[in-house]
Design a protein around this motif. Structure first.
Motif, PDB file in Angstrom:
ATOM      1  N   VAL A 136      -7.969   5.124   5.387  1.00 55.16           N
ATOM      2  CA  VAL A 136      -7.697   3.685   5.581  1.00 55.16           C
ATOM      3  C   VAL A 136      -8.442   3.199   6.828  1.00 55.16           C
ATOM      4  O   VAL A 136      -8.264   3.747   7.921  1.00 55.16           O
ATOM      5  N   ALA A 196       2.545   0.374   5.410  1.00 56.84           N
ATOM      6  CA  ALA A 196       1.815   1.530   4.894  1.00 56.84           C
ATOM      7  C   ALA A 196       1.806   2.679   5.891  1.00 56.84           C
ATOM      8  O   ALA A 196       1.191   3.713   5.647  1.00 56.84           O
ATOM      9  N   GLU A 223      -6.142   2.585  -7.411  1.00 58.81           N
ATOM     10  CA  GLU A 223      -6.224   3.814  -6.625  1.00 58.81           C
ATOM     11  C   GLU A 223      -7.623   3.971  -6.063  1.00 58.81           C
ATOM     12  O   GLU A 223      -8.527   4.444  -6.743  1.00 58.81           O
ATOM     13  N   ARG A 280      -3.390  10.496  -0.871  1.00 57.49           N
ATOM     14  CA  ARG A 280      -3.952   9.407  -1.668  1.00 57.49           C
ATOM     15  C   ARG A 280      -3.191   8.105  -1.472  1.00 57.49           C
ATOM     16  O   ARG A 280      -2.022   8.117  -1.081  1.00 57.49           O
ATOM     17  N   ARG A 281      -3.884   6.995  -1.775  1.00 58.16           N
ATOM     18  CA  ARG A 281      -3.299   5.669  -1.594  1.00 58.16           C
ATOM     19  C   ARG A 281      -3.277   4.935  -2.927  1.00 58.16           C
ATOM     20  O   ARG A 281      -4.194   5.080  -3.748  1.00 58.16           O
ATOM     21  N   ILE A 338       0.888  -1.165   0.000  1.00 62.02           N
ATOM     22  CA  ILE A 338       0.000   0.000   0.000  1.00 62.02           C
ATOM     23  C   ILE A 338       0.923   1.212   0.000  1.00 62.02           C
ATOM     24  O   ILE A 338       1.700   1.394   0.940  1.00 62.02           O
ATOM     25  N   GLU A 339       0.863   2.013  -1.064  1.00 56.88           N
ATOM     26  CA  GLU A 339       1.758   3.182  -1.169  1.00 56.88           C
ATOM     27  C   GLU A 339       0.962   4.460  -0.965  1.00 56.88           C
ATOM     28  O   GLU A 339      -0.196   4.541  -1.351  1.00 56.88           O
ATOM     29  N   SER A 340       1.609   5.466  -0.380  1.00 58.29           N
ATOM     30  CA  SER A 340       0.948   6.765  -0.204  1.00 58.29           C
ATOM     31  C   SER A 340       1.550   7.773  -1.162  1.00 58.29           C
ATOM     32  O   SER A 340       2.740   7.708  -1.475  1.00 58.29           O
TER      33      SER A 340
END
Ligand SMILES: Cc1cc2nc3c(=O)[nH]c(=O)nc-3n(C[C@H](O)[C@H](O)[C@H](O)COP(=O)(O)OP(=O)(O)OC[C@H]3O[C@@H](n4cnc5c(N)ncnc54)[C@H](O)[C@@H]3O)c2cc1C
Ligand code: SF4
Lengths: 123, 429
Positions: free
Chosen positions: B297, B273, B115, B99-100, B91-93
């Motif tokens: 999240v 994350a 996304e 945004r994720r 899970i990238e920010s």
């Protein structure tokens, strides 16, 4: 002779702790049950205890080798092992429908064994 | 890499994931997607073939497969999309943190980048592995966790062994003791290091006592013997500090040792994350709607803390699904304040760890807690805000195995606005 006995109701996952006063197989009073089914449970425990049976039976022609099954209603506790052993020899052919009767009136108990899930046929 | 968009993305299709996805759709999220690494939906439940599921949610006593089939149908009818055999890797920010982006891999589609506006973590938990236990001796075959054995027996259709010893008295261990007995195998003993059973009493009755399985409390396994395969285990009683007591050793011949020594929330993804993790529960720090420390999240079910009843898992997921939909539709209140919740006297942990004000009736906010020590007589569970007692609930007994729920009342809002925090204490009445 009156005696105090402790029960854990297994009718539902709440698992009420019930303190009962009994005379032989007769229920006198009880506390601790959160619903009326607890009374029936203790009465049955004193006379003829019953339990749900869940196990598996083998299937041919599905993606999985087994289908989970359960008794449609509780069966006599003393016959659980015998019924489970009997079901080990049952083999079904896929497809299996959810709640399909797998074994009617299992060993003369008056209770049907039904499938807990559907399984498709794969060729 | 294929790119996908959705309003709400749910990771995991157990009862938590399916209920969160269903509720997100019901609350207006347009595009809801569930990702599951297994070939089939349902999480742990397809292998939980015993009954006891859904008594509160559906007022019927279902098996695991039946319970999850109902939720899979409800989710499909509500328009939830699912992707099975797909595993989330990261899970990238975005650099501004707003945004994720979720990276997943699937056999059929290769790499995916998704996304979502809101993300729900529903990855469940895993069993404490053997390595976490200090059992000396060789490493012969025939040592399994109880859940692995459950999968072998109930899904794959073969028996782990003929003569079993079970270490630990968790629910899965007790359920497996019955299961193995029904399949004609022998369970020589169940050993529990604590002076009391760690699973539910109902399972003690219907899985252990009904089948006359010998139960040894304050006892552990101190040695496993066997070169290729387990040949025996040595058990011994322990003192209050869990040290084996000399002279109490007994050798039990067996070919299989099952471990039922607890579950840990599955949070590698969450940690990476940047989601804040509670060291006591092993799961994300959440508010009553399942919101984690990372905006957008949410988390629900066993990934947050280990539940004993699926009905409570479902309830937590309905709350998280509702708020994820709210987030996706941008209707959440921007201005709100948060109260930390403290675990006081004889309380092991409380979830949520923080409560967001104001409390709103539709939200159904509930505090879920476990005690540290069992008390087999009447107790009071006291909820207070800076010493102001909000609730004093009397219970006939408390046990670590039975989660306690306390509903939070919106009428407390005024009393809570000036408070610094909430605390729960459990004391003898
Ligand atoms: C053996 C056992 C017996 C139980 N018995 C009862 C009972 O009798 N009555 C009762 O009410 N409750 C019972 N429970 C409790 C209840 O069933 C569980 O608490 C419930 O299944 C938890 O649901 P979950 O959705 O949080 O997790 P899970 O069911 O574990 O689902 C998590 C899902 O997430 C997926 N996943 C994880 N990581 C990824 C990833 N990176 N990418 C994609 N997918 C991922 C997993 O594959 C899994 O399918 C039992 C639990 C167990 C383990
Ligand atoms: S008494 Fe009622 S609530 Fe309590 S365990 Fe039995 S059925 Fe469940």
């Amino acid at each position: 002779m009156e005696e105090q006995r402790h029960f854990v109701c297994v009718t539902c996952p709440v698992g009420c702790n019930i303190e009962a006063k009994v005379r032989g197989t007769e229920l006198l009073t009880l506390v601790g049950n959160r619903c009326a089914r607890g009374v029936d449970f203790v009465k049955e425990e004193l006379t003829a205890p019953r339990r749900m049976l869940t196990t598996t039976v083998r299937v041919r022609g599905a993606a999985l080798p087994l289908v989970p099954v359960r008794s449609e209603a509780p069966v006599p506790k003393g016959r659980l092992l015998e019924i489970a052993a009997h079901l080990r020899d049952v083999v079904l052919d896929a497809p299996v429908a959810e709640h399909q009767v797998v074994c009617a009136d299992v060993l003369g108990t008056g209770v049907d064994i039904i499938a807990s899930r559907a399984l498709e046929r794969v060729d | 890499m294929r790119n996908l968009r959705c309003d709400v993305l749910v990771i995991g299709s157990g009862p938590a994931g399916l209920a969160a996805a269903y509720q997100a759709r019901e609350c207006g999220a347009r595009d809801v997607l569930v990702i599951e690494r297994n070939a089939e939906l349902g999480g742990i439940l397809p292998q939980c073939i015993h009954n006891g599921f859904g008594v509160r949610v559906f007022q019927s006593d279902l098996t695991g497969p039946e319970y999850v089939a109902r939720w899979a149908r409800m989710a499909a009818e509500a328009g939830v999309r699912t992707l099975t055999r797909t595993m989330v890797l990261a899970i990238e920010s975005s650099p501004d943190g707003a945004r994720r982006r979720v990276i997943a891999t699937s056999g059929a589609d290769g790499m995916l980048a998704i996304e979502p506006t809101a993300l729900v973590l529903a990855m469940g938990c895993r069993e404490r592995p053997r390595g976490a236990l200090a059992i000396p001796g060789l490493r012969p075959a025939g040592v399994y966790t109880a859940g692995t054995a459950q999968r072998l027996v109930n899904i794959e259709g073969y028996m782990p062994g003929e003569r079993h010893v079970i270490l630990g008295s968790g629910d899965i261990g007790m359920i497996m003791a019955r299961r193995l007995t029904l399949e004609g195998a022998r369970v020589e003993a169940m050993c529990e290091i604590l002076p009391y059973v760690s699973g539910l009493r109902r399972n003690l009755v219907q899985c252990v006592m009904d089948y006359d399985i010998p139960l040894h409390l304050s006892t552990t396994v101190i040695d496993v013997a066997g070169r290729e395969r387990v040949e025996s285990v040595t058990i011994a009683q322990v003192d209050a500090a869990w040290r084996p007591i000399a002279g109490t050793e007994r050798v039990l011949p067996c070919d299989t040792l099952l471990l039922s020594v607890g579950l840990i929330p599955e949070n590698e993804l969450s940690r990476a994350a940047g989601v804040m993790i509670d060291p006591v529960t092993g799961g994300p720090v959440v508010d009553q709607a399942g919101a984690t420390s990372v905006p957008g999240v949410y988390a629900a079910g066993n990934v947050v803390h280990v539940y004993d009843l699926v009905d409570d898992v479902t309830a937590s997921a309905l709350r998280a699904g509702r708020s994820a939909a709210g987030c996706a539709c941008c209707t959440l209140l921007a201005e709100s304040c948060e109260l930390p919740v403290t675990a006081g006297e004889n309380v092991h942990h409380v979830v949520p760890q923080r409560v967001r004000l104001p409390l709103v009736p539709e939200e159904g906010a509930t505090l879920e807690l476990r005690v540290r020590q069992p008390v087999e007589k009447a107790v009071r569970v006291r909820l207070s805000a800076d010493g102001d007692v909000l609730l004093n609930k009397r219970l006939r007994y408390v046990r670590p195995s039975e989660m306690i729920g306390l509903a939070l009342q919106p009428e407390w809002n005024e009393r809570l606005t000036s408070a610094g925090g909430l605390q729960v204490d459990v004391e003898e009445a």
